[in-house]
Design a protein around this motif. Structure first.
Motif, mmCIF file in Angstrom:
data_model
loop_
_atom_site.group_PDB
_atom_site.id
_atom_site.type_symbol
_atom_site.label_atom_id
_atom_site.label_comp_id
_atom_site.label_asym_id
_atom_site.label_seq_id
_atom_site.Cartn_x
_atom_site.Cartn_y
_atom_site.Cartn_z
ATOM 1 N N GLN A 84 -21.622 25.019 -44.227
ATOM 2 C CA GLN A 84 -22.291 24.715 -45.495
ATOM 3 C C GLN A 84 -22.535 23.218 -45.655
ATOM 4 O O GLN A 84 -23.526 22.815 -46.257
ATOM 5 N N GLN A 85 -21.633 22.414 -45.108
ATOM 6 C CA GLN A 85 -21.806 20.956 -45.268
ATOM 7 C C GLN A 85 -22.790 20.383 -44.269
ATOM 8 O O GLN A 85 -23.403 19.347 -44.512
ATOM 9 N N ALA A 86 -22.948 21.054 -43.131
ATOM 10 C CA ALA A 86 -23.740 20.474 -42.037
ATOM 11 C C ALA A 86 -25.170 20.127 -42.444
ATOM 12 O O ALA A 86 -25.647 19.044 -42.084
ATOM 13 N N PRO A 87 -25.893 20.963 -43.204
ATOM 14 C CA PRO A 87 -27.289 20.611 -43.515
ATOM 15 C C PRO A 87 -27.412 19.254 -44.197
ATOM 16 O O PRO A 87 -28.450 18.606 -44.063
ATOM 17 N N ALA A 88 -26.359 18.806 -44.886
ATOM 18 C CA ALA A 88 -26.422 17.491 -45.505
ATOM 19 C C ALA A 88 -26.560 16.401 -44.442
ATOM 20 O O ALA A 88 -27.028 15.299 -44.744
ATOM 21 N N HIS A 89 -26.145 16.713 -43.209
ATOM 22 C CA HIS A 89 -26.238 15.717 -42.142
ATOM 23 C C HIS A 89 -27.509 15.875 -41.324
ATOM 24 O O HIS A 89 -27.672 15.237 -40.292
ATOM 25 N N MET A 90 -28.381 16.777 -41.767
ATOM 26 C CA MET A 90 -29.629 16.996 -41.034
ATOM 27 C C MET A 90 -30.747 16.270 -41.770
ATOM 28 O O MET A 90 -30.621 15.951 -42.946
ATOM 29 N N ASP A 91 -31.868 16.051 -41.075
ATOM 30 C CA ASP A 91 -33.023 15.456 -41.746
ATOM 31 C C ASP A 91 -33.880 16.586 -42.316
ATOM 32 O O ASP A 91 -34.748 17.132 -41.635
ATOM 33 N N VAL A 92 -33.567 16.954 -43.558
ATOM 34 C CA VAL A 92 -34.233 18.104 -44.159
ATOM 35 C C VAL A 92 -35.738 17.858 -44.277
ATOM 36 O O VAL A 92 -36.542 18.762 -44.099
ATOM 37 N N PHE A 93 -36.113 16.581 -44.527
ATOM 38 C CA PHE A 93 -37.537 16.289 -44.669
ATOM 39 C C PHE A 93 -38.294 16.618 -43.382
ATOM 40 O O PHE A 93 -39.289 17.346 -43.399
ATOM 41 N N LEU A 94 -37.782 16.103 -42.244
ATOM 42 C CA LEU A 94 -38.486 16.344 -40.979
ATOM 43 C C LEU A 94 -38.504 17.843 -40.651
ATOM 44 O O LEU A 94 -39.513 18.379 -40.187
ATOM 45 N N GLY A 95 -37.389 18.515 -40.913
ATOM 46 C CA GLY A 95 -37.340 19.948 -40.642
ATOM 47 C C GLY A 95 -38.369 20.713 -41.454
ATOM 48 O O GLY A 95 -39.077 21.584 -40.946
ATOM 49 N N VAL A 133 -42.536 32.546 -36.182
ATOM 50 C CA VAL A 133 -41.587 33.382 -36.933
ATOM 51 C C VAL A 133 -40.146 32.990 -36.617
ATOM 52 O O VAL A 133 -39.298 32.902 -37.511
ATOM 53 N N VAL A 134 -39.882 32.713 -35.350
ATOM 54 C CA VAL A 134 -38.519 32.317 -34.989
ATOM 55 C C VAL A 134 -38.124 31.045 -35.742
ATOM 56 O O VAL A 134 -37.023 30.930 -36.282
ATOM 57 N N TRP A 135 -39.065 30.115 -35.808
ATOM 58 C CA TRP A 135 -38.763 28.879 -36.539
ATOM 59 C C TRP A 135 -38.489 29.163 -38.012
ATOM 60 O O TRP A 135 -37.627 28.539 -38.627
ATOM 61 N N LEU A 136 -39.210 30.137 -38.554
ATOM 62 C CA LEU A 136 -39.008 30.449 -39.969
ATOM 63 C C LEU A 136 -37.607 30.996 -40.230
ATOM 64 O O LEU A 136 -37.146 31.005 -41.361
ATOM 65 N N PHE A 137 -36.932 31.463 -39.192
ATOM 66 C CA PHE A 137 -35.519 31.826 -39.355
ATOM 67 C C PHE A 137 -34.608 30.641 -39.093
ATOM 68 O O PHE A 137 -33.579 30.476 -39.744
ATOM 69 N N LEU A 138 -34.984 29.813 -38.126
ATOM 70 C CA LEU A 138 -34.128 28.672 -37.788
ATOM 71 C C LEU A 138 -34.072 27.666 -38.940
ATOM 72 O O LEU A 138 -33.028 27.090 -39.218
ATOM 73 N N TRP A 139 -35.188 27.469 -39.571
ATOM 74 C CA TRP A 139 -35.288 26.435 -40.608
ATOM 75 C C TRP A 139 -34.272 26.638 -41.734
ATOM 76 O O TRP A 139 -33.455 25.741 -41.996
ATOM 77 N N PRO A 140 -34.238 27.802 -42.411
ATOM 78 C CA PRO A 140 -33.223 27.956 -43.458
ATOM 79 C C PRO A 140 -31.802 27.944 -42.905
ATOM 80 O O PRO A 140 -30.898 27.407 -43.551
#
Lengths: 216, 545
Positions: free
Chosen positions: A61-72, A204-211
């Protein structure tokens, strides 16, 4: 009639299909089965993700905070747009607008390449942070037990997906060039449709990876 | 009934003569030539795996070190397992006989994607070369299952083997896609789903398993490779990973893989039983639906490999029950074969001898499978020779007997020549006897507690090991005889004629060996296959266009 239906000479081995329509059926069925195998390929990674998310709920749950949500998120828009362009290209070629189809395919290729560049920029950031997979993991800001597994999965999932994007770009370039060369038209466009299906799967695969990897 | 002999062949060169030269073979898109090429390579792999099997049996002849050290023994059984499972048994019947016969049996000119078919052959070759290169580079000692975490720390040669198996998996997927599409789109007019020959149904079920399971194997092997390269830690408890995940993913493929090996064999048996009983199958529909049933239930049984690996009690119980379901479908098949033979006009030929061997061994191996599916019993037998004997009964006793039955039944179709029948029957009896002598003692050894994968054992086990090695020698000798007389028959056997067995399978309507595009004219199949009430009702139509 059969020879009119296909601009290319029909080889004797393929004559058994009888007509272009059943050749198309076979090609489509083959592609659908292939796409099913692709889904199963990714399903292993989704299974692993589910297992480790259950094991380390806090970390995941904490990991997405360390990702670049904008670029994703930007990448999501890029990929979805290219998917729309491919769908339009298929529609164009069905209606005999060859040049429009080639142009749309070329545009979607550009978006595919843009996706890879954005991905590369993201990867550079992770390397800089030390957020590498497995034994190489050295990201000090996020050093909980299990964090290395999240980033391992992140690299594997997006890496395998990026390989598919790369292959897809190659397929789309070939299709665009062959469309320009006049090989495909209103009467014969099966390869364009199949290439399009592949590109949609990648999307479609990306649409699952993204969230799973960026949002939560 | 006596075989109907050589009708004069009218026109056209056979697929063997249509083009000449090595290059024409290497670039062929003819499914029949690809099938023959697969057959040749597979037989080489079988020889390789068999030589290592004999080496293992020699080592186990006496307690202590007989001919090789412990590390060499570990490597030898890994070569035996890797070659036999990945490079022989899994591709064997579908790629060799399936490629050759599937289009013929549905009246098609070729498979749906001929170029993909050739690509599948070269992928197999590439994978086989990579695997063998790794194996002979110094050897792999993981066993054919590559269990983590051991496979991530042992010698570097594991990498080429993992990648080789991955590539072979791709070849399997392509063949599966090709077969499913062919059966769906290329059946000749008149071949409705309920008139599809039983061997084709078996190949169809097998292809579905191949297509759905193999990608999972491919990805999990990639993850193991990644684990070695980057220390990914997904399967390594010291990095927070879960080694059981590897086993789940691996057996999700590798248990259905057993049905990839056995289902095509069951298809072969369904064909040959009808041909040599001169009767239509006892319930075509039951055979078809049990094929579909095995393909489905096969996916739900993988957990029975993990009864002692820390799986939950509930999980073990569920997998135990699901595993037993397979026995029900298998029993349905055995009953239909026996029902077909009942009051049939039996012709004891070489293929039929193998059929009898197959039914007995499958029954025996299958029942021991139900025994090890019981969780409490499995605790006692787990990782002992009991399990080794059980899966050899299924994989060798069933798959290999069916392979030999197919080889003898379709040899005249493929090469247009007969082999010495007396020799064939005699060797078949020898092989079945040698097989039982090899693996029956192993059930007893396992029950006494002899663990698998050990190079050494206490004195008390020696008599049984000696019996097993003696059986293995008989088995090896039997295969040698088969190789000699079939090789001789390729050149010197008498001409077979179109339909030497008087079979009512669709494939026998074509010449032996068949012409390049299978039929001189589009065939018509108004009657179902295996219909012995109206012999000769199906015809090849001249000049339909």
């Amino acid at each position: 009639m059969r020879h009119e239906a296909s601009p290319r000479p029909v080889e004797p081995r393929a004559l058994h299909f009888g007509d272009e329509a059943s050749r198309q059926d076979a090609a489509h069925l083959g592609m659908w089965i292939f796409l099913a195998t692709e889904v199963l390929l990714f399903s292993v990674l989704f299974t692993a993700y589910a297992l480790y998310r259950l094991t380390y709920p806090g970390v995941f749950q904490q990991a997405p905070a360390h990702m670049d949500v904008f670029l994703g998120t930007l990448n999501t828009f890029v990929l979805v747009s290219s998917s729309i362009l491919v769908a339009l290209a298929v529609d164009a070629i069905r209606n005999g607008r060859d040049f429009a189809a080639a142009a749309l395919l070329a545009l979607s290729v550009l978006l595919g390449i843009a996706f890879l560049f954005i991905k590369a920029a993201e990867y550079t950031k992770h390397v800089h942070d030390g957020a590498l997979p497995g034994a190489w993991y050295a990201y000090e800001a996020f050093a909980l037990p299990g964090a290395n597994l999240y980033f391992t999965l992140y690299w594997v999932m997006t890496g395998v997906h990026a390989v598919h994007v790369l292959v897809g770009v190659g397929v789309l370039v070939t299709l665009a060039l062959r469309t320009l060369a006049g090989e495909f038209g209103a009467r014969f466009h099966t390869p364009v449709e199949l290439g399009g299906m592949y590109w949609h799967l990648v999307d479609v695969v990306w649409l699952f990876l993204w969230p799973l990897l960026y949002l939560t | 009934m006596a075989p109907s002999h050589a009708e004069p062949s009218v026109a056209g060169p056979s697929y063997l003569d249509a083009e000449r030269g090595l290059w024409s073979w290497l670039t062929t898109r003819d499914h029949k030539r690809i099938g023959v090429m697969f057959l040749a390579v597979l037989l080489l792999m079988f020889l390789l795996g068999g030589v290592f099997a004999l080496a293992l049996r020699v080592e186990l002849l006496t307690p202590g070190e007989t001919v090789m050290g412990r590390l060499a023994y570990n490597r030898a059984f890994t070569v035996h397992g890797v070659v036999m499972v990945w490079l022989f048994l899994i591709p064997s019947i579908p790629t060799a006989f399936g490629n050759f016969l599937l289009p013929l049996m549905i009246g098609a000119r070729d498979v749906a994607f001929p170029r993909l078919n050739l690509a599948s052959f070269y992928l197999y070759m590439l994978g086989a070369v990579m695997t063998l290169w790794g194996v002979f580079q110094g050897g792999v000692d993981t066993g054919w299952t590559f269990y983590t975490p051991y496979s991530t720390v042992t010698g570097r040669e594991v990498m080429p083997v993992l990648l080789g198996v991955f590539v072979v998996g791709f070849s399997t997927i392509l063949t599966g896609i090709n077969f499913i599409t062919t059966v769906h789109t290329m059946r000749a007019p008149g071949v409705t789903w309920m008139k599809v020959p039983l061997f084709v149904w078996a190949l169809y079920g097998t292809s579905i398993i191949q297509v759905l399971a193999t990608p999972v194997l491919g990805m999990v092997l990639m993850l193991v490779a990644l684990e070695r390269v980057a220390g990914a830690g997904l399967f390594d408890p010291s990095r927070g990973g879960d080694p059981l995940l590897y086993q789940h993913l691996f057996w999700f493929y590798s248990h259905p893989a057993v049905y990839i090996m056995v289902l095509p064999g069951m298809g072969v048996i369904s064909e040959t039983v009808c041909a040599f009983s001169r009767k239509r199958p006892f319930s075509y529909r039951v055979i078809v639906w049990s094929t579909v049933g095995i393909s489905f239930v096969g996916f739900l049984t993988w957990g029975h490999h993990m009864f002692v690996s820390g799986q939950s009690t509930f999980g073990a119980g569920a997998f135990s029950v699901l595993s037993m379901l397979v026995a029900i479908f298998t029993a349905m098949k055995i009953f239909t074969w026996l029902g077909t033979m009942y009051r049939g006009s039996l012709w004891v030929s070489t293929p039929f001898t193998y059929v009898l061997g197959f039914i007995f061994l499958l029954f025996f191996g299958g029942m021991s499978g139900v025994a090890v599916a019981v969780t409490s019993a499995d605790l006692h037998w787990h990782d002992t020779y009991f399990v080794v004997a059980h899966f050899h009964f299924i994989m060798v006793g069933a798959s290999l007997m069916a392979f030999l039955a197919a080889l003898h039944y379709w040899f005249p179709k493929m090469f247009g020549r007969m082999y010495p029948e007396g020799m064939g029957i005699g060797t078949a009896v020898l092989i079945i006897f040698g097989f039982i002598a090899t693996f029956l003692p192993q059930f007893l050894l396992g029950n006494l507690g002899m663990p698998r994968r050990y190079a050494d054992y206490p004195e008390a086990f020696q008599p049984l090991h000696v019996a097993s090695t003696a059986g293995a020698s008989l088995l090896g000798f039997g295969f040698l005889i088969v190789a000699v007389y079939l090789g001789w028959s390729l050149r010197h056997g008498r001409a077979a004629g179109r339909n030497p067995w008087g079979s009512e399978g669709y494939e026998w309507l074509s010449d032996s060996p068949p012409p390049e595009f299978n039929f001189h004219a589009p065939p018509r199949f108004p009657r179902p296959p295996h219909d012995y009430a109206n012999p000769g009702a199906n015809t090849e139509v001249e000049h339909a266009a």
